[in-house]
Design a protein around this motif. Structure first.
Motif, mmCIF file in Angstrom:
data_model
loop_
_atom_site.group_PDB
_atom_site.id
_atom_site.type_symbol
_atom_site.label_atom_id
_atom_site.label_comp_id
_atom_site.label_asym_id
_atom_site.label_seq_id
_atom_site.Cartn_x
_atom_site.Cartn_y
_atom_site.Cartn_z
ATOM 1 N N ILE A 434 0.857 -1.187 0.000
ATOM 2 C CA ILE A 434 0.000 0.000 0.000
ATOM 3 C C ILE A 434 0.892 1.236 0.000
ATOM 4 O O ILE A 434 1.643 1.484 0.941
ATOM 5 C CB ILE A 434 -0.933 0.009 1.224
ATOM 6 N N THR A 435 0.827 1.999 -1.079
ATOM 7 C CA THR A 435 1.651 3.202 -1.216
ATOM 8 C C THR A 435 0.870 4.421 -0.742
ATOM 9 O O THR A 435 -0.362 4.404 -0.679
ATOM 10 C CB THR A 435 2.055 3.408 -2.687
ATOM 11 N N PRO A 436 1.562 5.544 -0.425
ATOM 12 C CA PRO A 436 0.860 6.761 -0.026
ATOM 13 C C PRO A 436 -0.134 7.231 -1.094
ATOM 14 O O PRO A 436 -1.220 7.737 -0.773
ATOM 15 C CB PRO A 436 2.002 7.769 0.157
ATOM 16 N N GLU A 437 0.221 7.047 -2.369
ATOM 17 C CA GLU A 437 -0.675 7.459 -3.446
ATOM 18 C C GLU A 437 -1.986 6.694 -3.433
ATOM 19 O O GLU A 437 -3.056 7.231 -3.744
ATOM 20 C CB GLU A 437 0.020 7.257 -4.811
ATOM 21 N N MET A 438 -1.939 5.408 -3.075
ATOM 22 C CA MET A 438 -3.145 4.585 -3.035
ATOM 23 C C MET A 438 -4.090 5.051 -1.945
ATOM 24 O O MET A 438 -5.312 4.971 -2.089
ATOM 25 C CB MET A 438 -2.771 3.114 -2.813
ATOM 26 N N VAL A 439 -3.544 5.564 -0.841
ATOM 27 C CA VAL A 439 -4.387 6.060 0.240
ATOM 28 C C VAL A 439 -5.075 7.353 -0.168
ATOM 29 O O VAL A 439 -6.226 7.612 0.206
ATOM 30 C CB VAL A 439 -3.548 6.289 1.527
ATOM 31 N N GLU A 440 -4.389 8.153 -0.943
ATOM 32 C CA GLU A 440 -4.916 9.465 -1.339
ATOM 33 C C GLU A 440 -5.908 9.378 -2.473
ATOM 34 O O GLU A 440 -6.696 10.305 -2.683
ATOM 35 C CB GLU A 440 -3.741 10.364 -1.738
ATOM 36 N N GLN A 441 -5.889 8.305 -3.238
ATOM 37 C CA GLN A 441 -6.778 8.183 -4.415
ATOM 38 C C GLN A 441 -8.246 8.193 -4.001
ATOM 39 O O GLN A 441 -8.618 7.654 -2.976
ATOM 40 C CB GLN A 441 -6.472 6.893 -5.157
#
Length: 441
Positions: A434-441
């Motif tokens: 789980i990357t930071p970008e996936m949390v923000e999407q």
């Protein structure tokens, strides 16, 4: 829904040596559950600490009208952020992180997280993979009395990322599972509306017919209302013979036979669209012939008269063997199927009109029950036989169309739930990164 196979992975994995974890990220710590939780065993009263219920939906406040025990040492203390799990296998999946202080029954295990994010621990310990492992390490005599104690639970191997990653995984799963649950809720609402639509169509067809312009008259029965002017009404007792088994006449469980030419049906067999004869139990020839009044014939209408499923009905069709019924089912044998068609009667029983009356009767007693005298005095509309046949065909056609859509939606829900289960398992065991970008999407 994103395809899991396309989600990012960690650079390096190692074999955990544990079946439920499989290969885990090399950067995660492989440890035992007991290193990340302390068991909380303080005993308190629900007078001092509000009673909580541990359910599959998590830890929830107990209903206000639940009885208080006034026993100072009969419950376990729970603090906000604790993970609580019911140790009994018959409550499998009942667990969660508490969002408040309170108390739970002694059958629950209360865990205080240490060095592990509470929300990550909730996703980890409520994952399908962990739940199966949790009950695997327990013990018991039979499945529904299987229990897992803390000294067994604490030895379960877990793999834990850094606190930063735990937080990221927890936030991602919180967001994604909320979206998934919303998607499921929308489809469940669609199913509910389709079933409601089917019920309206059945109600209109069996009480008002198919011609919207036909002259109407009062039926003389408040709960039926107006019917076409050329229809009649008739009490059930003038249309059919109503019979039911008086207990089991001493039948014991050991008398059931593995196979015979004589089946007996219970509610689970008749609650489907078509009767499931293939799931019937078997009895001896003597037990079958001792109650000739409820030997089933094609065209009989079956009505559940006892229990929580009171009011379910079905028609005996394509009877594959000699069958009878248990004591919870009434057998309605029509005097003349050229006056009342079995399927028309079945649809009327399923209509909102009669189901409302049955529901009122059900709510008015401790153990729901319809007496034969109740059934005999029910009233049904009596359309001409030609119209009954038209109504049957019309409702069947609508049923097939709506049921097909419902079935497709149910399959979609099943697929979404499977995806949710796999997504959670994959995230908490490191199968996906789980990357930071996936949390923000």
């Amino acid at each position: 829904m994103e395809r899991l196979a396309l989600m990012p992975k960690y650079d390096d994995y190692v074999d955990s040596g544990v079946e439920w974890l499989g290969r885990v990220p090399a950067s995660w710590e492989l440890t035992r559950l007991g290193t990340r939780f302390n068991e909380r065993r303080s005993k308190v009263s629900d007078i001092d600490y509000p009673a909580l219920s541990v359910t599959k939906k998590g830890v929830l406040p107990q209903l206000d009208n639940a009885a208080k025990t006034k026993d100072g040492d009969n419950r376990k203390l729970v603090k906000e952020g604790d993970f609580v799990i019911n140790s009994r296998s018959d409550r499998k999946g009942s667990s969660g992180v508490s969002d408040r202080d309170g108390s739970v029954s002694l059958i629950n295990i209360v865990l205080k997280p240490k060095g592990i994010h509470p929300k990550f621990s909730e996703h980890l310990l409520k994952s399908h993979a962990f739940i199966e492992e949790y009950y695997r390490v327990g013990r018991g005599i039979v499945a529904d009395l299987w229990t897992t104690r803390y000294d067994e639970m604490r030895t379960i191997a877990i793999s834990v990322p850094s606190l930063e990653e735990q937080t990221r995984i927890a936030n991602f799963l919180d967001k994604k599972t909320t979206q998934i649950d919303e998607a499921i809720a929308i489809k469940e609402q669609q199913i509910s509306l389709l079933k409601e639509r089917k019920q309206i169509i059945i109600q209109q067809a069996v009480t008002q017919g198919l011609d919207p312009n036909v002259p109407m008259k009062e039926s003389g029965v408040d709960w039926i209302g107006k019917i076409p002017a050329h229809w009649d009404t008739l009490k059930f007792k003038y249309s059919m013979r109503i019979k039911a088994r008086l207990g089991w006449k001493g039948l014991k469980a050991h008398e059931y036979v593995e196979e015979s030419d004589f089946g007996f049906l219970s509610t689970p067999n008749i609650k489907h669209k078509r009767i499931k004869y293939e799931d019937a139990y078997f009895i001896t020839e003597r037990r079958y012939f001792e109650s000739p009044e409820i030997m089933l014939e094609n065209g009989d209408v079956l009505l559940v008269k006892d229990g929580s499923t009171l009011g379910i009905s079905n028609v005996v069709e394509d009877l594959p063997m000699k069958c009878t019924v248990n004591s919870s089912i009434a057998v309605l044998k029509l005097f003349n199927t050229e006056e009342v068609k079995p399927k028309y009667l079945d649809y009327f029983i399923k209509s909102e009109s009669l189901q409302r009356i049955i529901s009122i009767m059900k709510d008015g007693m401790g153990v729901p029950h319809l007496f034969q005298s109740d059934i005999k005095n029910f009233v049904h509309p009596l359309p001409p036989i030609g119209e009954q046949l038209e109504i049957i065909e019309h409702v069947k056609m609508v049923e097939e169309s709506l049921d097909s859509v419902v079935l497709d939606l149910e399959k979609q829900i099943e697929n979404i739930k499977e995806y949710k289960t796999t997504l959670i398992n994959s995230a908490v065991t490191g199968k996906i990164k789980i990357t930071p970008e996936m949390v923000e999407q």
